[in-house]
Design an enzyme around this catalytic site. Structure first.
Site, PDB file in Angstrom:
ATOM      1  N   GLU A  34       1.260  -5.738  27.551  1.00  0.00           N
ATOM      2  CA  GLU A  34       1.697  -4.354  27.675  1.00  0.00           C
ATOM      3  C   GLU A  34       1.739  -3.652  26.317  1.00  0.00           C
ATOM      4  O   GLU A  34       1.284  -2.530  26.169  1.00  0.00           O
ATOM      5  CB  GLU A  34       3.092  -4.332  28.318  1.00  0.00           C
ATOM      6  CG  GLU A  34       3.729  -2.958  28.434  1.00  0.00           C
ATOM      7  CD  GLU A  34       3.009  -2.052  29.419  1.00  0.00           C
ATOM      8  OE1 GLU A  34       2.317  -2.585  30.316  1.00  0.00           O
ATOM      9  OE2 GLU A  34       3.119  -0.821  29.280  1.00  0.00           O
ATOM     10  N   ASP A  35       2.279  -4.337  25.306  1.00  0.00           N
ATOM     11  CA  ASP A  35       2.598  -3.659  24.046  1.00  0.00           C
ATOM     12  C   ASP A  35       1.666  -3.967  22.882  1.00  0.00           C
ATOM     13  O   ASP A  35       1.803  -3.376  21.816  1.00  0.00           O
ATOM     14  CB  ASP A  35       4.038  -4.023  23.607  1.00  0.00           C
ATOM     15  CG  ASP A  35       5.069  -3.496  24.595  1.00  0.00           C
ATOM     16  OD1 ASP A  35       4.726  -2.574  25.358  1.00  0.00           O
ATOM     17  OD2 ASP A  35       6.199  -4.004  24.610  1.00  0.00           O
TER      18      ASP A  35
END
Ligand code: MN
Length: 743
Positions: free
Chosen positions: A93-94
């Site tokens: 996600e990051d």
């Protein structure tokens, strides 16, 4: 608290390494096969990927996945695959890494769990109206695939809730709304009772900070006393259990501020009246040749031989486990200090299931065991997903949420016998469940010594005493008050029989009344009566009269050309002219009244605000604001179910709000009263209200049935304090058994 912003890189590195060591220590303490190597690799991978990134609190980002991994081991009981997935859960996600990278570095199972977690990551706070609901939908869809996805997500949420203090208030409300709307019920359904309790308590802490801290203080004040009481209480118990040679542990549980708050709300009691702040839990570790259930009952009898049990408060969840799998024996006894103390008796296995739910459930599951309720539930969810065609994610959520709650409740007779009822059963259902005679003469019930109407929806654990009266007769409307097929069928049969008799009675009364003034009974004279009562057919007229809903005494006068009589059984009083005030509350006060103190702290508000119809908040209530598409702000109570749904579904449009009164505007609100009817009661009620200068009455409705009445008061007040004062004063009237605000 540590100020993470001032740490040197060396101090940061030390903190990270010591947290990782703690994770390994936690893992080593479990029975899982030790796969240190892959866990270390996952940690190093994630640490490098998140390198240099900080959380809002200033902590290095990796501290979050490490904390989630520790929750996964310690509080959920999962193994190395889940630990790795927890460590890696925010990497895709990051950072720039992909699911493929993880599959290559680790294995397909870990990669697919991380993929599942990435799909439902909370990173989508864009403009899409139902982005969050859509996220939930994805979350739920993964359950039958790999339940570990949802368990790790739950750990992620728990850690985010524990660190919520560093978030801005509006974001806090979005997250608490989501937590209450979906994660807490989910944790409960999966049997993670400790996590559910903590999630609810943390939500409460951020949503109602002042009430929370007051309760926290009150609990802290009595804690030393409770600890003393605990020590004295368990002494004789340990003596007996030691003499039996039992291996056991006794722990104390002090209620959380949230569960104290909930108890005070549902039972309408003060903090001092919450008798079960302290609970004692006995966890038995039976030897291989011993029967755990028998040991529980032996312990039960030991305790009740020392202390007197409350006659109505023994709960046997051993022979009838709750539908989420909870098993235990609960007994409330009179402690040495003269206080009731609840004792929970469980085996180690029952305790593991109660605290770690699903994971423990699997651990103890044996091959030949029949399908558990939980498995059935998973199956039904899967079926729902397969067969239903949901047009939008919000609708899906609502349907799913219905399924989160168990389908059965358990209630108790006054003697303490347990009865299983379908969820949503009412007092009337229960009356018919006991016997059709009890059902047809039911006038109300007492639930835990509180008077409730026949339409009251029973809650699991309620102790129900049905009140009957010989003169009571089943009514048509009752069909709306019962939900079980059994009660409805019995009621219909009785009503059909009754209806015939009632119509006959009504017809006789009408004919007698018409004849009494020398008129013949024919279509014309009958029509005069029908017109007067605004009823279209004679069968309805006869049954209304036969039921006693319409008084025939007016009939003769219809033919003597006299003025109308009053026959209504509902008192309806109109007081003064409050019309101008009504207009104030329905329009938009901000635009017309700059003095208004709606005080929205953290965003530039649109042109005006509106008061939500659903919960009708008033100044002094804990409120929040929801920004409508047009820019107006709608003010809801924080505990309003609609608001919680909005928080969960449209978190980016929620404003933290604070509302105090300046006693300029008054607001319409409704309180409900019930009690025992007696002469002069209405006068007493009106007296109390008019003595209070801050309150104006708009309307009073009171409906009396066989000596028990239920009524509503529509009143104008300035703030929530005014209502609290009024309720207090009204309760001083002896005949009033309950007074509460319903809007
Ligand atoms: Mn996370």
């Amino acid at each position: 608290m540590i100020d993470y912003h001032n740490l040197t890189p060396e101090q940061e590195e030390e903190m990270i390494q010591s947290e990782f060591k703690a994770l390994l220590r936690d893992y080593a303490a479990t029975a899982h096969k030790q796969k240190i190597e892959i866990i270390t690799k996952a940690f190093e991978f994630a640490n490098k990927a998140h390198g240099g990134v900080k959380r809002r609190s200033g902590e290095p980002y990796i501290m979050h996945p490490l904390a989630v991994a520790r929750i996964v081991v310690n509080e959920i009981g999962l193994g190395s695959t889940s630990i790795c997935a927890a460590l890696l859960h925010d990497v895709v996600e990051d950072t720039d890494y992909t699911v493929e990278d993880i599959a290559n570095e680790f294995n397909p199972k870990i990669a697919s769990i991380v993929a599942g977690l990435t799909k439902i990551s909370g990173g989508i706070f864009g403009e899409g109206a139902s982005a969050q609901a859509e996220n939930f939908r994805k979350l739920i869809l993964t359950i039958p695939e790999d339940v570990r996805v949802i368990l790790i997500k739950m750990a992620d949420r728990l850690h985010n809730m524990r660190t919520l203090g560093s978030m801005p208030p509006a974001k806090q409300l979005k997250i608490t709304g989501e937590t209450q709307y979906i994660y807490a019920p989910l944790a409960q359904r999966l049997g993670f009772f400790l996590i559910k309790t903590e999630l609810e308590n943390l939500s409460f802490k951020y949503e109602q900070p002042s009430i929370y801290s007051k309760l926290e203080r009150q609990i802290m004040q009595v804690t030393p006393m409770l600890e003393d009481a605990f020590r004295i209480f368990i002494q004789p118990i340990t003596k007996i259990l030691d003499s039996y040679g039992y291996d056991y542990e006794i722990v104390k549980r002090i209620k959380s501020p949230y569960s104290v708050f909930k108890k005070m709300q549902t039972k309408h009691i003060t903090f001092e009246e919450v008798y079960d702040l302290l609970a004692v839990r006995i966890i038995l570790k039976p030897k291989p040749n011993e029967n755990e259930k028998a040991n529980c009952w032996v312990t039960y009898s030991a305790i009740t031989s020392i202390y007197t049990p409350h006659p109505d408060r023994t709960r046997d969840w051993i022979n009838t486990p709750k539908s989420n799998g909870y098993e235990a024996l609960h007994v409330t006894v009179m402690g040495p200090g003269g206080n009731w103390i609840e004792v929970q008796i469980r085996s180690q296995r029952m305790n593991d299931i109660a605290e770690k739910g699903l994971a423990a459930h699997w651990k103890y599951k044996t091959g030949e065991q029949e399908e558990s309720d939980l498995d059935k539930w998973f199956k039904s969810i899967k079926e729902m997903l397969d067969t239903s065609d949901f047009t939008n994610a919000v609708e899906f959520m609502d349907t799913f949420k219905l399924n989160l709650y168990s389908t059965e409740i358990f209630v108790f007779t006054p003697k303490g016998d347990i009865r299983k009822m379908p969820a949503k059963s009412t007092a009337l259902d229960f009356a018919f469940h006991l016997h059709s005679d009890i059902g047809s003469h039911c006038i109300g019930a007492k639930v835990d010594h509180r008077l409730v109407p026949i339409s009251y929806e029973l809650q699991s654990g309620d102790q129900v005493e049905i009140l009957t009266s010989k003169s009571q007769k089943p009514q048509m409307e009752w069909l709306d008050f019962c939900t079980t097929g059994k009660a409805k069928a019995q009621l219909r049969t009785i009503l059909k029989k009754e209806l015939k008799a009632i119509i006959k009675r009504g017809q006789d009364a009408v004919e007698e009344a018409i004849n009494s003034v020398g008129q013949p009974v024919n279509n014309q004279t009958l029509q005069v009566v029908l017109d007067h009562f605004k009823i279209t057919n004679s069968a309805n007229l006869y049954s209304a009269i036969g039921n006693g809903k319409i008084d025939t005494s007016v009939i003769p006068s219809l033919f003597l050309n006299k003025t109308k009589n009053k026959w209504m059984r509902i008192w309806k009083l109109q007081f003064g002219s409050n019309d101008n005030k009504k207009e104030e509350t329905t329009s938009q006060p901000t635009q017309h009244n700059p003095k208004k103190t709606l005080h929205i702290t953290d965003a530039d508000v649109g042109s005006g605000y509106k008061i939500a119809d659903c919960c009708q908040p008033i100044p002094g209530d804990n409120v929040l604001g929801f920004i409508e598409t047009g820019g107006d702000v709608i003010v809801h109570k924080r505990d309003c179910p609609v608001a919680q749904k909005l928080q969960a579904s449209y978190g980016n449009r929620i404003l933290s709000a604070n509302w105090e009164t300046q006693k300029v505007l008054s607001f319409l609100t409704t309180i409900e009263i019930s009690g025992v009817d007696q002469t002069g009661l209405l006068k007493q009620i009106v007296q109390v209200i008019s003595d209070d200068y801050a309150i104006n009455i708009k309307n009073i409705n009171i409906d009396t049935t066989n000596g028990v009445f239920l009524g509503t008061l529509d009143i104008y007040v300035y703030s929530a304090d005014d209502i609290n004062n009024l309720c207090k004063n009204l309760l001083k009237i002896k005949a009033l058994k309950s007074v509460k605000r319903i809007k």
